[in-house]
Motif scaffolding. Structure first.
Motif, short mmCIF file in Angstrom:
data_model
loop_
_atom_site.label_atom_id
_atom_site.label_comp_id
_atom_site.label_asym_id
_atom_site.label_seq_id
_atom_site.Cartn_x
_atom_site.Cartn_y
_atom_site.Cartn_z
N GLU A 186 -7.79 9.06 1.50
CA GLU A 186 -8.81 7.96 1.60
C GLU A 186 -9.02 7.07 0.40
N ASN A 187 -8.64 7.53 -0.95
CA ASN A 187 -8.44 6.76 -2.05
C ASN A 187 -7.02 6.85 -2.45
N TYR A 188 -6.27 5.67 -2.50
CA TYR A 188 -5.01 5.82 -2.85
C TYR A 188 -4.62 5.79 -4.31
N PHE A 189 -5.54 5.50 -5.18
CA PHE A 189 -5.55 5.52 -6.67
C PHE A 189 -6.16 6.67 -7.33
N ARG B 298 2.86 10.62 -9.39
CA ARG B 298 2.23 11.21 -10.36
C ARG B 298 1.55 12.58 -9.97
N VAL C 25 -5.19 10.11 -8.02
CA VAL C 25 -4.38 11.14 -8.14
C VAL C 25 -4.79 12.64 -7.92
N THR D 299 3.74 5.76 -5.50
CA THR D 299 3.74 5.87 -7.03
C THR D 299 2.66 6.82 -7.38
N ASN D 300 1.46 6.91 -6.68
CA ASN D 300 0.59 7.84 -7.19
C ASN D 300 0.64 9.30 -6.72
N SER E 50 -3.33 6.59 5.67
CA SER E 50 -4.43 6.22 5.66
C SER E 50 -5.26 6.67 6.80
N ALA F 49 3.81 1.58 -1.32
CA ALA F 49 4.37 1.57 -2.73
C ALA F 49 3.28 2.15 -3.75
N ILE F 50 2.08 1.83 -3.54
CA ILE F 50 1.03 2.38 -4.32
C ILE F 50 0.91 3.82 -4.05
N THR G 225 0.95 -1.09 -0.06
CA THR G 225 -0.06 -0.01 0.08
C THR G 225 0.92 1.37 0.01
#
Lengths: 157, 94
Positions: free
Chosen positions: B77-80, B23, B82, B19-20, B55, B15-16, B13
């Motif tokens: 709240e939402n790791y994806f 971005r 951006v 990454t984001n 989180s 690392a995700i 998590t």
């Protein structure tokens, strides 16, 4: 970039589970079937949530199950389980969970291909809906841009 | 700007999130370096950080772990998303 490897054995579509433990266990079993981990890793993924709460539910409908690298990780890999019926993990913002992605890594830097593939796949807000609707391992692989087997390095590592 | 993404295990998590966050920084034209850490190492990792991303479930544990540290704690709240990460980073440094 190397395409992530996702064999049929690491995918379960429409799993029937009773609660979040069952959901993580199903994803852990898929990692075991694929040869990436042994059973102990599944128990450790569940223990992470027991200890720290449902922070692994990182986006609406999506849990990213994982634990630290350890002797129970044979090689890096990931597994995908879609649920027949969503389950709650206790996440305030992101319940209920419809898809569990389990990640196994041999070290902090060893899983960059998988992380990048996950980030690419899920940056689209409609992604979890599309993945939850997949009906076969081929459809799940297509979603991640994954291949069914590695070039041999995965198994020999 | 130094940013640290924190999760329980230090892989997966975080690392995700790293990454984001990278971005989001690139998209907004910000200057920053993002690293990932687990809870056990966040005090050292974040010693010279301006922002710590984590989180809702982990924020209190992170707060306890870092002790006396002036980094801004930002809850994602939402790791994806951006968009969410970019908006909150801009708020934090603004």
């Amino acid at each position: 970039m190397t395409a992530p490897v996702l064999p049929d054995s690491a995918v379960e579509v429409g799993a029937v589970v009773g609660d979040w433990r069952g959901a993580v266990a199903a994803a852990g079993a898929a990692l075991v079937r694929s040869g990436a981990t042994s059973e102990g890793y599944t128990a450790r993924m569940i223990a992470v949530v027991d200890e720290l709460g449902p922070y692994i539910v990182v986006a609406p409908g999506l849990a990213l199950a994982h634990a630290r690298p350890g002797a129970d990780v044979r090689h890096e890999g990931f597994a995908v389980v879609t649920l027949a019926r969503p389950v709650d993990f206790g996440s305030v913002h992101n319940d209920p969970v419809r898809v569990v992605v389990a990640l196994a890594s041999t070290g902090a830097d060893a899983h960059v291909a998988h992380v990048a593939a996950l980030a690419n796949a899920f940056n689209d807000p409609a992604a979890v809906d599309r993945l939850a609707a997949a009906r076969s391992a081929d459809e799940v692989r297509a979603f991640f841009g994954a291949v069914p087997a590695g070039n041999g390095t995965e198994e020999t590592r | 700007m130094r940013i640290v993404a924190v999760c329980g295990a230090g892989i997966g998590t975080s690392a995700i999130l790293q990454t984001n966050a990278e971005r989001a920084i690139a998209r907004e034209g910000l200057r920053g370096v993002v690293s990932a850490s687990d809870l056990a190492h966040v005090a050292d990792q974040a010693a010279d950080a301006q922002v710590i991303l984590t989180s809702p479930e982990l924020v209190e544990a992170v707060r306890a772990a870092i002790g006396r540290n002036y980094a801004e704690l930002v809850v994602i709240e939402n790791y994806f998303s951006v968009d969410e990460i970019a908006d909150k980073l801009i708020d934090a440094i603004g």
